[in-house]
Write an enzyme that holds these catalytic residues in place. Structure first.
Site, PDB file in Angstrom:
ATOM      1  N   GLY A 244      51.530  34.327  30.825  1.00 50.68           N
ATOM      2  CA  GLY A 244      51.267  34.741  32.779  1.00 50.68           C
ATOM      3  C   GLY A 244      51.849  35.100  32.868  1.00 50.68           C
ATOM      4  O   GLY A 244      51.974  35.177  34.591  1.00 50.68           O
ATOM      5  N   GLU A 287      53.645  35.638  24.400  1.00 54.47           N
ATOM      6  CA  GLU A 287      52.019  35.571  24.523  1.00 54.47           C
ATOM      7  C   GLU A 287      51.850  36.965  25.519  1.00 54.47           C
ATOM      8  O   GLU A 287      51.070  35.876  25.947  1.00 54.47           O
ATOM      9  CB  GLU A 287      51.210  34.492  23.720  1.00 54.47           C
ATOM     10  N   PRO A 288      52.148  37.587  25.826  1.00 54.03           N
ATOM     11  CA  PRO A 288      51.209  38.105  26.933  1.00 54.03           C
ATOM     12  C   PRO A 288      50.233  38.452  26.820  1.00 54.03           C
ATOM     13  O   PRO A 288      50.163  39.281  25.538  1.00 54.03           O
ATOM     14  CB  PRO A 288      52.517  39.025  26.984  1.00 54.03           C
ATOM     15  N   GLY A 289      49.203  38.421  27.988  1.00 56.77           N
ATOM     16  CA  GLY A 289      47.882  39.517  27.603  1.00 56.77           C
ATOM     17  C   GLY A 289      47.543  40.049  28.953  1.00 56.77           C
ATOM     18  O   GLY A 289      47.235  41.548  28.838  1.00 56.77           O
ATOM     19  N   ARG A 290      47.064  39.555  29.889  1.00 59.40           N
ATOM     20  CA  ARG A 290      46.839  39.907  30.835  1.00 59.40           C
ATOM     21  C   ARG A 290      48.105  41.270  31.668  1.00 59.40           C
ATOM     22  O   ARG A 290      47.394  42.191  32.304  1.00 59.40           O
ATOM     23  CB  ARG A 290      46.601  39.170  32.761  1.00 59.40           C
ATOM     24  N   ARG A 327      35.909  36.781  38.066  1.00 53.44           N
ATOM     25  CA  ARG A 327      36.595  35.874  38.915  1.00 53.44           C
ATOM     26  C   ARG A 327      37.014  35.699  40.891  1.00 53.44           C
ATOM     27  O   ARG A 327      37.013  34.737  40.930  1.00 53.44           O
ATOM     28  CB  ARG A 327      37.960  37.277  38.327  1.00 53.44           C
ATOM     29  N   TYR A 331      38.642  32.434  40.731  1.00 51.30           N
ATOM     30  CA  TYR A 331      39.197  32.150  41.681  1.00 51.30           C
ATOM     31  C   TYR A 331      39.875  32.370  42.342  1.00 51.30           C
ATOM     32  O   TYR A 331      41.332  32.546  43.277  1.00 51.30           O
ATOM     33  CB  TYR A 331      40.233  32.997  40.858  1.00 51.30           C
ATOM     34  N   CYS A 358      21.797  36.766  42.576  1.00 44.53           N
ATOM     35  CA  CYS A 358      21.334  35.197  43.597  1.00 44.53           C
ATOM     36  C   CYS A 358      21.711  34.578  44.002  1.00 44.53           C
ATOM     37  O   CYS A 358      21.685  33.952  43.763  1.00 44.53           O
ATOM     38  CB  CYS A 358      19.752  34.786  43.030  1.00 44.53           C
ATOM     39  N   TYR A 387      40.264  39.073  32.022  1.00 41.49           N
ATOM     40  CA  TYR A 387      39.187  38.755  31.992  1.00 41.49           C
ATOM     41  C   TYR A 387      37.928  39.041  32.487  1.00 41.49           C
ATOM     42  O   TYR A 387      37.813  38.628  33.493  1.00 41.49           O
ATOM     43  CB  TYR A 387      39.668  37.269  32.550  1.00 41.49           C
TER      44      TYR A 387
END
Length: 445
Positions: A244, A287-290, A327, A331, A358, A387
């Site tokens: 996170g 567990e880093p991802g971004r 995104r 978000y 559209c 993402y």
């Protein structure tokens, strides 16, 4: 954010001319920097794995996963966090070491769990009692003992968008820490000959710039560890604190923090808590991802229609949008961008970058300051490594972009661009519709 390197008039990304990339591979185009990923992995090794004993780090592959990415993560010595059978299958086809895979997910199917057990992956993160019972049946059928962690809901919210907050009590993720529920699950695991409960996992949210939520969650888990030891004799061997960690998308965001900002308080809190409660220090997993891949990616577009509404707004439309980056619509995510072929020119106007779908909500960037733009300009949207490719769709029947891996001036295709024919690969016309005569209608004189 990505450094805005300029060579002549063009934007340079990892020693590659982005305008040349667009000309060579077409647009929209995802561009991923191998060197930036490597740098983040080195930070993890230096400031976590080598600094603290009995630790592991896994890349959260939902942020961005291809077979090439599996190879990079394998080479860098990290594990892999997967959340679906498709992500697991990708790792299998890439020959990623199965013992370094952790399988998450709040509603894993029988087929997904069976695939994981068959391939002897390292850990399955069990989200609920239903899954535990299903996994136990599968493990018994295959004659195996499966190592698991329980994902728990610590009752802690993160300071982020509500859609990416995951640790609050009212969450679809994890086992709630109601005494009768969590103790039943632990007892059932301890009594099983096919399940080896190693410990616990939590995740408090994504895109976080502070560590207070992690600390609160750790304190909750330490109490759980102490109670389970005293009441059930269960010793927690592993604690996965999730990821996170946030990144800087625009100048409005805080700067991206390095590993020690997050890790040092986490490790200090766990060590002190274990000493006070007379608990053995468990293995700690992150567990880093971004944080690993987000700043390693850009997306290139070609500008098309430019629509000026006097005294209101100027829309500059690109050849992609919502399908390759949902995104902003999902978000209200914000991005920065550069007109790649005019990177050294002064901003003269403000435009809104519109996608081609559209949908009124298909806006990538509101009110972007740019040089005077014209149709055919190349736009580089920054920090799109996480993402974007993984959330891409074929909405409006748009083919998904290609993905190029760049390193020190070299560019290699790692995902081919979809073509129109690919969109119909799985479609079937029923026999009774195959030979119908077209109805002729008259729409007026």
């Amino acid at each position: 954010m990505n450094s805005k390197n300029i060579n002549g008039t063009n934007f340079i990304f990892d020693n590659c001319d982005t305008v040349e990339l667009a000309q060579t591979f077409g647009t929209p185009l995802y561009v991923i920097s191998e060197d930036r990923i490597k740098s983040k992995c080195e930070d993890i090794r230096k400031n976590f794995l080598m600094k603290y004993p009995n630790t592991k780090a896994a890349y959260a592959s939902k942020a961005f996963l291809t077979m090439a990415m599996c190879k990079i993560i394998d080479r860098e010595g990290l594990g892999l966090d997967v959340v679906s059978g498709g992500e697991l299958y990708t790792a299998i086809k890439a020959n990623f070491p199965m013992e370094r895979i952790m399988f998450h997910g709040s509603n894993k199917s029988y087929e997904e769990l069976a695939l994981a057990v068959t391939h002897n992956i390292g850990r399955i993160i069990v989200d609920n009692v239903y899954e535990l019972e299903m996994l136990e049946r599968i493990a018994k059928e295959q004659g195996k003992k499966v190592a698991i962690l329980f994902r728990i809901t610590p009752g802690v919210g993160g300071n982020t968008h509500e859609y990416i907050t995951t640790g609050q009590k009212d969450s679809k993720f994890g086992i709630p820490l109601e005494k009768e529920i969590i103790e039943y699950a632990v007892r059932k695991s301890m009594d099983s000959s096919n399940i080896h409960l190693k410990g616990f996992h939590f995740h408090v949210g994504s895109q976080l710039f502070e560590i207070s939520s992690h600390i609160l969650a750790i304190q909750v888990v330490l109490d759980l560890m102490k109670n389970l030891k005293e009441e059930l004799g269960f010793i927690t061997e592993e604690l996965n604190t999730g990821g996170g960690f946030g990144i800087q998308y625009t100048d409005e965001d805080e700067a991206t923090k390095s590993v020690p900002f997050f890790i040092d308080p986490i490790m200090e809190t766990i060590k002190e808590g274990c000493n006070e409660a007379n608990l053995d220090m468990p293995m700690i997993i992150i567990e880093p991802g971004r944080w690993i891949v987000g700043e390693a990616g850009i997306t290139l577009y070609t500008l098309g229609a430019i629509k000026e509404i006097p005294n209101v707004r100027t829309y500059a439309s690109v050849d992609g949008g919502l399908p390759d980056n949902p995104r902003p619509a999902l978000y209200k995510a914000k991005y920065d961008a550069i007109v790649a072929n005019k990177a050294n020119q002064k901003a003269e106007e403000v435009v809104t970058i519109a996608g081609k779908c559209c949908e009124t909500g298909d806006i990538l960037i509101w009110d972007l300051k740019v040089p005077k733009v014209t149709s055919g300009d190349i736009l580089a949207v920054l920090n799109t490594g996480a993402y974007n490719y993984s959330m891409a769709s074929n909405y409006n029947k748009l083919p998904r972009p290609a993905v190029v891996l760049v390193s020190q001036g070299d560019a290699q295709l790692i995902v081919e661009r979809e073509k129109y024919e690919h969109l119909l690969d799985r479609e079937v016309i029923p026999e009774h519709l195959d030979n119908i005569q077209s109805t002729k209608l008259t729409f007026g004189a």
